[in-house]
Design a protein around this motif. Structure first.
Motif, PDB file in Angstrom:
ATOM      1  N   GLY A  16     -72.747 -51.938-113.199  1.00 32.13           N
ATOM      2  CA  GLY A  16     -73.060 -53.265-113.720  1.00 32.13           C
ATOM      3  C   GLY A  16     -73.025 -53.206-115.244  1.00 32.13           C
ATOM      4  O   GLY A  16     -72.067 -52.721-115.830  1.00 32.13           O
ATOM      5  N   ARG A  17     -74.100 -53.655-115.892  1.00 32.34           N
ATOM      6  CA  ARG A  17     -74.177 -53.571-117.351  1.00 32.34           C
ATOM      7  C   ARG A  17     -75.064 -52.412-117.804  1.00 32.34           C
ATOM      8  O   ARG A  17     -75.330 -52.269-118.986  1.00 32.34           O
ATOM      9  CB  ARG A  17     -74.718 -54.873-117.920  1.00 32.34           C
ATOM     10  N   MET A  18     -75.535 -51.616-116.862  1.00 27.02           N
ATOM     11  CA  MET A  18     -76.456 -50.533-117.158  1.00 27.02           C
ATOM     12  C   MET A  18     -75.734 -49.182-117.182  1.00 27.02           C
ATOM     13  O   MET A  18     -74.827 -48.947-116.394  1.00 27.02           O
ATOM     14  CB  MET A  18     -77.554 -50.497-116.089  1.00 27.02           C
ATOM     15  N   ARG A  19     -76.158 -48.334-118.100  1.00 28.89           N
ATOM     16  CA  ARG A  19     -75.641 -46.965-118.149  1.00 28.89           C
ATOM     17  C   ARG A  19     -76.733 -46.022-117.689  1.00 28.89           C
ATOM     18  O   ARG A  19     -77.891 -46.175-118.067  1.00 28.89           O
ATOM     19  CB  ARG A  19     -75.230 -46.594-119.563  1.00 28.89           C
ATOM     20  N   SER A  39     -62.846 -45.695-112.409  1.00 26.17           N
ATOM     21  CA  SER A  39     -63.638 -46.715-111.727  1.00 26.17           C
ATOM     22  C   SER A  39     -63.590 -46.409-110.242  1.00 26.17           C
ATOM     23  O   SER A  39     -62.533 -46.066-109.711  1.00 26.17           O
ATOM     24  CB  SER A  39     -63.068 -48.105-111.975  1.00 26.17           C
ATOM     25  N   LYS A  58     -71.626 -45.980-115.594  1.00 25.55           N
ATOM     26  CA  LYS A  58     -71.939 -47.379-115.881  1.00 25.55           C
ATOM     27  C   LYS A  58     -71.902 -48.111-114.555  1.00 25.55           C
ATOM     28  O   LYS A  58     -70.919 -48.024-113.811  1.00 25.55           O
ATOM     29  CB  LYS A  58     -70.915 -47.966-116.850  1.00 25.55           C
TER      30      LYS A  58
END
Length: 75
Positions: free
Chosen positions: A55-58, A11, A53
Motif C-alpha cells: 500500500g503506502r506503507m514501508r 512487484s 512497500k
C-alpha cells in the motif's frame, strides 16, 4: 516463490503466509495477507533485512520473516 527470492523493485502478489501465532497477527495487522500486492524496495547489506512497500506503507522484515511469505511475481 519466497519473497526473499524476488529482485529489488519486483512487484508481487502474496499467495500464502506461512507464519504462525503472534508473528502472523502482526504481519496481518500491517496488511501482509493473501492477495495483497507488495513491492520489494531493497535488501540490507548481507540480506539480513528486507524492505517492502505494501500500500503506502514501508516495512522492514527480518530475512526469516520474509521467507515465510510466498508470492507470485506480477507481470
Amino acid at each position: 516463490m519466497k519473497l526473499t527470492e524476488c529482485m529489488k523493485g519486483c512487484s508481487a502478489t502474496i499467495v500464502k503466509l506461512h507464519a504462525q501465532g503472534p508473528l502472523k497477527q502482526r504481519l496481518v495487522s500491517f496488511g501482509v495477507m493473501k492477495g495483497a500486492r507488495v513491492e520489494l524496495m531493497g535488501f540490507a547489506p548481507a540480506k539480513s533485512t528486507v524492505e517492502i512497500k505494501i500500500g503506502r506503507m514501508r516495512l522492514a522484515l527480518r530475512k526469516e520473516e520474509a521467507e515465510l511469505i510466498e508470492v507470485t511475481a506480477d507481470a
